[in-house]
Design an enzyme around this catalytic site. Structure first.
Site, PDB file in Angstrom:
ATOM      1  N   GLY A  21       0.807  -1.209   0.000  1.00 46.38           N
ATOM      2  CA  GLY A  21       0.000   0.000   0.000  1.00 46.38           C
ATOM      3  C   GLY A  21       0.839   1.257   0.000  1.00 46.38           C
ATOM      4  CB  SER A  22       4.238   1.840  -0.672  1.00 48.84           C
ATOM      5  OG  SER A  22       4.469   0.797  -1.592  1.00 48.84           O
ATOM      6  CE1 TYR A  51      -8.893  -0.666  10.519  1.00 54.89           C
ATOM      7  CE2 TYR A  51      -9.110   0.271  12.723  1.00 54.89           C
ATOM      8  CZ  TYR A  51      -8.420   0.157  11.524  1.00 54.89           C
ATOM      9  OH  TYR A  51      -7.256   0.857  11.343  1.00 54.89           O
ATOM     10  CB  SER A  62      -6.614   1.746  22.142  1.00 50.93           C
ATOM     11  OG  SER A  62      -7.693   1.559  21.251  1.00 50.93           O
ATOM     12  CG  ASN A  85       0.562   1.284   4.879  1.00 55.05           C
ATOM     13  OD1 ASN A  85       0.290   1.920   5.892  1.00 55.05           O
ATOM     14  ND2 ASN A  85       0.159   1.654   3.665  1.00 55.05           N
TER      15      ASN A  85
END
Length: 239
Positions: free
Chosen positions: A9-10, A154, A141, A87
């Site tokens: 994903g770059s 997610y 978190s 990513n």
């Protein structure tokens, strides 16, 4: 030090910032994209100004065969691999009771499964290099995740990435390969910044440079003894 990296994903955003940072440090880099061909090509050309080899490779890494081929092509084009940064990962804000089967699979496929497919294929190349770094992406978190009214699918996918990464860290330590997680909060390219910024202790989002610096910390040879860790880059959000 064997400097060959694949960043998924770059073509744009955080992934692009990471890949360009690696190129500036002398890494040959494979830029991965799914649909953003022109952006990936431009990013690859930008990386080449540092005198490194860079390539742009297409793959839908939610498909295991495509993910495998991506890694194989990256290793072939670069002459091996020593660093993998996962990513890619879509986001969904929706109550779990309203989440469709299609959306559930999309969250798992684009986050957890894609990370698994790419990494599992890359591990033999990292072992062959004799030194390796795996950096995966979760979210702020996630390591202490609790039920959430709007992000359950997610969160489940990202928490799975953390468990997977820690398992890799234990298994691969003897091969001089580390596996760690960067957990971003709100970044400068996130959607809905006007609503979210007031909730942040820092009152501002993370820059792409700050996120790429976190990845760079784990990749740095001075971090050889750090593995299985989660680094939050969230400005105190969700503490």
């Amino acid at each position: 030090m064997f400097k060959k990296a694949l960043v998924t994903g770059s073509a744009v955003g955080i992934g692009k910032a990471i890949a360009l940072d690696l190129a500036s440090k002398g890494f040959d880099v494979a830029f991965h994209y799914n649909r953003s061909a022109e952006a990936a090509k431009k990013a690859s050309q930008e990386a080449a100004k540092w005198g490194v080899k860079s390539v742009a490779l297409q793959a839908d890494i939610t498909q295991p065969e495509a993910a495998q081929l991506l890694v194989e092509n990256a290793a072939k084009e670069l002459g091996g691999l020593s660093v993998v940064v996962n990513n890619v990962g879509n986001y969904l804000e929706k109550a779990i009771g309203q989440t469709s089967i299609k959306e559930w699979h999309e969250m798992l496929d684009s986050n957890l499964n894609a990370t698994f497919y790419v990494t599992q294929t890359a591990i033999p190349y990292l072992k062959e290099a004799g030194w390796g770094r795996i950096v995966n992406f979760a979210f702020a978190s996630a390591q202490h995740s609790i039920a959430d009214d709007e992000q359950s699918a997610y969160r489940i996918a990202k928490t799975g990435i953390i468990v997977y990464t820690k398992s890799l860290a234990k298994e691969l330590a003897k091969h001089n390969i580390t596996a760690n997680v960067v957990s971003p909060g709100v970044a400068e390219n996130s959607v809905g910044l006007e609503e979210t910024i007031p909730l942040l202790p820092t009152q501002r989002p993370a820059t792409l440079e700050e996120l790429s610096n976190a990845v760079g910390f784990f990749i740095n040879p001075q971090s050889d003894y750090i593995t299985g860790q989660v680094l939050e880059v969230a400005g105190g959000w969700r503490l």
